[in-house]
Design a protein around this motif. Structure first.
Motif, PDB file in Angstrom:
ATOM      1  N   UNK A   1     -36.637 -18.389  15.890  1.00 50.65           N
ATOM      2  CA  UNK A   1     -36.801 -16.934  15.130  1.00 50.65           C
ATOM      3  C   UNK A   1     -38.106 -16.463  15.083  1.00 50.65           C
ATOM      4  N   UNK A   2     -39.105 -17.563  14.474  1.00 52.44           N
ATOM      5  CA  UNK A   2     -40.360 -17.039  14.075  1.00 52.44           C
ATOM      6  C   UNK A   2     -41.123 -16.435  15.706  1.00 52.44           C
ATOM      7  N   UNK A   3     -41.025 -17.299  16.592  1.00 52.47           N
ATOM      8  CA  UNK A   3     -41.342 -16.928  17.711  1.00 52.47           C
ATOM      9  C   UNK A   3     -41.035 -15.495  18.179  1.00 52.47           C
ATOM     10  N   UNK A   4     -39.769 -15.341  18.122  1.00 53.61           N
ATOM     11  CA  UNK A   4     -39.017 -14.024  18.672  1.00 53.61           C
ATOM     12  C   UNK A   4     -39.667 -12.708  17.994  1.00 53.61           C
ATOM     13  N   UNK A   5     -39.884 -13.240  16.499  1.00 52.46           N
ATOM     14  CA  UNK A   5     -40.406 -12.242  15.349  1.00 52.46           C
ATOM     15  C   UNK A   5     -41.800 -11.700  15.923  1.00 52.46           C
ATOM     16  N   UNK A   6     -42.747 -12.623  16.348  1.00 49.57           N
ATOM     17  CA  UNK A   6     -44.013 -12.623  16.785  1.00 49.57           C
ATOM     18  C   UNK A   6     -43.900 -11.624  18.040  1.00 49.57           C
TER      19      UNK A   6
ATOM     20  N   UNK B   1     -43.458  -8.007  17.239  1.00 53.17           N
ATOM     21  CA  UNK B   1     -44.783  -7.377  16.698  1.00 53.17           C
ATOM     22  C   UNK B   1     -45.848  -7.204  17.691  1.00 53.17           C
ATOM     23  N   UNK B   2     -45.420  -7.800  19.156  1.00 56.12           N
ATOM     24  CA  UNK B   2     -46.368  -7.938  20.121  1.00 56.12           C
ATOM     25  C   UNK B   2     -47.594  -8.654  20.042  1.00 56.12           C
ATOM     26  N   UNK B   3     -47.253  -9.674  19.255  1.00 56.83           N
ATOM     27  CA  UNK B   3     -48.358 -10.797  19.025  1.00 56.83           C
ATOM     28  C   UNK B   3     -48.023 -11.920  19.894  1.00 56.83           C
ATOM     29  N   UNK B   4     -48.297 -11.620  21.336  1.00 56.46           N
ATOM     30  CA  UNK B   4     -47.720 -12.606  22.220  1.00 56.46           C
ATOM     31  C   UNK B   4     -48.605 -13.871  22.390  1.00 56.46           C
ATOM     32  N   UNK B   5     -49.853 -14.007  22.131  1.00 58.69           N
ATOM     33  CA  UNK B   5     -50.391 -15.175  22.033  1.00 58.69           C
ATOM     34  C   UNK B   5     -49.835 -16.286  20.889  1.00 58.69           C
ATOM     35  N   UNK B   6     -49.719 -15.633  19.924  1.00 64.63           N
ATOM     36  CA  UNK B   6     -49.119 -16.294  18.907  1.00 64.63           C
ATOM     37  C   UNK B   6     -47.840 -16.956  19.075  1.00 64.63           C
TER      38      UNK B   6
END
Ligand SMILES: [Zn+2]
Length: 263
Positions: A110-115, A118-123
């Motif tokens: 879920x946390x990965x999907x949230x990132x 938010x277009x936070x692809x590296x994270x």
């Protein structure tokens, strides 16, 4: 879903099943020998817990600690959830590693999907890489549990998944080799042990198991060679009881071939 349990037993005969000890472990209950799993549980005292329960059949595995039992209970609960009578999630333990491994990886997901949202692809990549590593280990451990519970078919599937995720996972090859061995597929077992020795060439037990598989395939020369290697590595790590057991096997095999073994 079809389950292939090797050791489903009648609960009413528990008195004769002395291998069920008063130790931590997990257990599964069934209404019939060919029916689905209907209950998953854990206990610090397995023998006491499964006695006099309202189910006809059971299977079990011992664990080293109650926390380890909880880990397996959670993994098995999520696996068999659709057919369980009791769908309430296993209660957490006090202290130590007390997160359910399956729920934990769902949270990471879920946390990965949230990132990603938010277009936070590296994270996001970092988050997903962690999940992938954790899931190789989870497949491996669930495979071990299924193996111990006698579900050889299911354990082979899990070890295969673990290997797909992490091709350098020698213990997963060894586990799958053991499962194949149990089902009488000695050829495939020998192949898996060989693959594991390529990754971990000093694990004595791999050569020992490989020797046993080749012995059953009546390939005595290869069996001898592997018993010899096993004995060297058992000696190296000072495991004298396995060293002696391996020499006994070696001697027996050589005398059956009419060769004298020199110590
Ligand atoms: Zn969970």
């Amino acid at each position: 879903m079809q389950f292939h349990y090797g050791v489903i037993r009648q609960l009413s005969e528990l008195n004769y099943h002395l291998d069920v000890e008063s130790k931590p472990g997990v257990y599964l209950f069934f209404h019939s020998t060919d029916g689905p799993v209907v209950y998953v549980g854990r206990s610090g005292n397995l023998r006491e817990r499964i006695r006099n329960r309202g189910y006809a059949y059971y299977t079990f595995m011992h664990c080293n600690t109650l926390h380890e039992a909880y880990w397996y209970e959670c993994a098995l609960f999520h696996t068999y959830r659709p057919t369980l009578d009791n769908k309430i999630h296993p209660g957490r333990l006090e202290g130590g590693e007390n997160d359910c491994p399956v729920c934990k990886s769902k949270n990471l997901l879920r946390q990965g999907l949230k990132k990603i949202d938010r277009q936070n692809y590296m994270e996001a990549i970092e988050e997903f890489s962690r999940i992938i590593q954790v899931s190789a280990d989870a497949y491996f451990k669930r495979g071990l549990a299924r193996y111990k519970l006698g579900d050889n078919h299911g354990s082979i599937q899990d070890f295969t998944q673990a290997i797909r995720i992490d091709p350098g996972f020698s213990r997963a090859y060894k586990g799958r080799g053991n499962s194949h061995y149990k089902t009488g597929n000695y050829r495939q077992a020998a192949r898996d042990y060989s693959q594991a020795t390529r990754i971990n060439p000093t694990d004595a037990s791999l050569y020992y198991n490989k020797a046993k598989a080749h012995q059953l395939l009546q390939e005595n020369d290869i069996a001898l060679e592997n018993f010899k290697k096993a004995s060297e590595f058992f000696l190296q790590r000072n495991d004298l009881s396995m060293y002696k057991q391996t020499l006994d096997q070696l001697e027996k095999l050589q005398s059956s071939q009419g060769v004298n073994y020199k110590k």
